[in-house]
Scaffold this active site. Structure first.
Site, PDB file in Angstrom:
ATOM      1  N   LYS A  93       0.842  -1.179  -0.112  1.00 20.20           N
ATOM      2  CA  LYS A  93       0.176  -0.097  -0.085  1.00 20.20           C
ATOM      3  C   LYS A  93       0.966   1.195  -0.128  1.00 20.20           C
ATOM      4  O   LYS A  93       0.723   2.050   0.808  1.00 20.20           O
ATOM      5  CB  LYS A  93      -1.011  -0.105   1.173  1.00 20.20           C
TER       6      LYS A  93
HETATM    7  N1  5IU Z   1      -6.744  -6.372   3.001  1.00 20.32           N
HETATM    8  C1  5IU Z   1      -7.820  -6.423   3.707  1.00 20.32           C
HETATM    9  N2  5IU Z   1      -8.653  -5.413   3.000  1.00 20.32           N
HETATM   10  C2  5IU Z   1      -8.339  -4.441   2.274  1.00 20.32           C
HETATM   11  C3  5IU Z   1      -7.068  -4.581   1.601  1.00 20.32           C
HETATM   12  C4  5IU Z   1      -6.327  -5.361   2.208  1.00 20.32           C
HETATM   13  O1  5IU Z   1      -8.257  -7.088   4.364  1.00 20.32           O
HETATM   14  O2  5IU Z   1      -9.104  -3.608   1.903  1.00 20.32           O
HETATM   15  I1  5IU Z   1      -6.465  -3.275   0.201  1.00 20.32           I
HETATM   16  C5  5IU Z   1      -5.666  -7.346   3.437  1.00 20.32           C
HETATM   17  C6  5IU Z   1      -5.235  -7.539   5.000  1.00 20.32           C
HETATM   18  C7  5IU Z   1      -5.014  -8.794   5.299  1.00 20.32           C
HETATM   19  C8  5IU Z   1      -5.805  -9.577   4.168  1.00 20.32           C
HETATM   20  O3  5IU Z   1      -3.637  -9.133   4.694  1.00 20.32           O
HETATM   21  O4  5IU Z   1      -5.999  -8.690   2.887  1.00 20.32           O
HETATM   22  C9  5IU Z   1      -7.178 -10.104   4.765  1.00 20.32           C
HETATM   23  O5  5IU Z   1      -7.015 -11.148   5.569  1.00 20.32           O
HETATM   24  P1  5IU Z   1      -8.240 -11.897   6.391  1.00 20.32           P
HETATM   25  O6  5IU Z   1      -8.818 -12.707   5.306  1.00 20.32           O
HETATM   26  O7  5IU Z   1      -7.484 -12.658   7.397  1.00 20.32           O
HETATM   27  O8  5IU Z   1      -9.291 -10.985   6.862  1.00 20.32           O
END
Ligand code: 5IU
Length: 267
Positions: A93
């Site tokens: 990001k």
């Molecule tokens: N992630 C999110 N939401 C977003 C973005 C990135 O959850 O909007 I951009 C990342 C954070 C984590 C993964 O690394 O995606 C989601 O993990 P979980 O499935 O454990 O929530």
């Protein structure tokens, strides 16, 4: 199944080598799963890749949360991703001006040297995409940028005019592999897909077979619904790495996402 047939319009509209590479990888593994390998040790990440590699198409990392990170250890992660036929995606990001982003792509973690994909905000303007590509070129490599057009977390500000501007500028830049969309809200994804068209990827975090609210403002939607609404890769973290059997969970997400793709394209 043949990638062109499985992906339908998306395959014919999408010409960048890295997008074709992802679509071919997904077709080989019959999976649209991008695993969010959010484990705090190198061994934890490597174990996960060994365990679920065959059921996924990409590996998403947050390199700065790995407590025992070393360059040599990370070279093993890259090698494991190659052995398992995975794209390696650093969810960094980026958000700074182009020149600083280029330097951050190098820096301690040397992200430009091993990542295939990175995430960036467009808040600082379109030069951030050039910064990422300049860094990959410095290392003689190529990659793709996923711009955040939406997020999965509650109360985020990536909506309305801002989200529209991200898509507008992103579509004008060849270095933009695609966009991050909100996997937890199919109607938001449908809206994003209608703005993006067929020629770019939409990857979606906020996906879990157990739909509902997650920890600290995370929200989850159903994988099949996300793909039917236009997602090209479901980003799944805890649904796999916290499961009692990560391999079985990964296989279930693979099946849900791949069958939804074939349903979407009529293949
Ligand atoms: N992630 C999110 N939401 C977003 C973005 C990135 O959850 O909007 I951009 C990342 C954070 C984590 C993964 O690394 O995606 C989601 O993990 P979980 O499935 O454990 O929530």
């Amino acid at each position: 199944m043949d990638a062109a047939r499985a992906w339908g319009e998306r395959w014919s509209s999408m010409h960048t080598p890295i997008a074709r590479r992802y679509m071919a990888t997904a077709a080989r593994s019959k999976s649209l799963v991008c695993l969010a390998a959010d484990r705090p040790t190198l061994a934890g990440v490597l174990d996960l890749v060994q365990e679920v590699g065959e059921h996924i198409a990409a590996l998403k990392t947050h390199v700065d949360l790995v407590e025992d990170w070393t360059a040599d250890g990370w070279a093993e992660v890259r090698a494991a991703a190659d052995a398992a036929d995975l794209l390696l995606f650093e969810d960094r990001k980026f958000a700074d001006i182009g020149g600083i982003t280029r330097n951050q792509m190098h820096g301690l973690y040397g992200i430009a040297g091993w990542s295939d994909l990175v995430t960036a905000h467009l808040i600082s303007g379109p030069d951030i995409v050039d910064g990422c590509h300049a860094a990959w070129a410095d290392r003689g490599r190529e990659g793709g940028v996923l711009l955040l057009a939406q997020m999965s977390s509650r109360g985020n500000l990536l909506a309305g005019q801002y989200s529209e501007a991200v898509v507008h500028h992103g579509l004008a830049h060849d270095g933009v592999f695609g966009f991050i969309g909100n996997g937890s809200r199919p109607h938001e994804l449908e809206d994003l897909r209608s703005r993006v068209g067929n020629a770019r990827m939409i990857w979606t975090p906020g996906v879990n077979l157990a739909v509902g609210d997650g920890a600290m403002g995370q929200r989850y939607g159903d994988p099949r619904e996300a793909v039917l609404a236009g997602s090209d890769a479901i980003v799944v973290g805890s649904g796999i790495h916290r499961a009692s059997s990560p391999a079985e969970a990964a296989a279930a997400y693979a099946e849900a996402s791949w069958s939804a793709l074939l349903e979407r394209t009529g293949a």
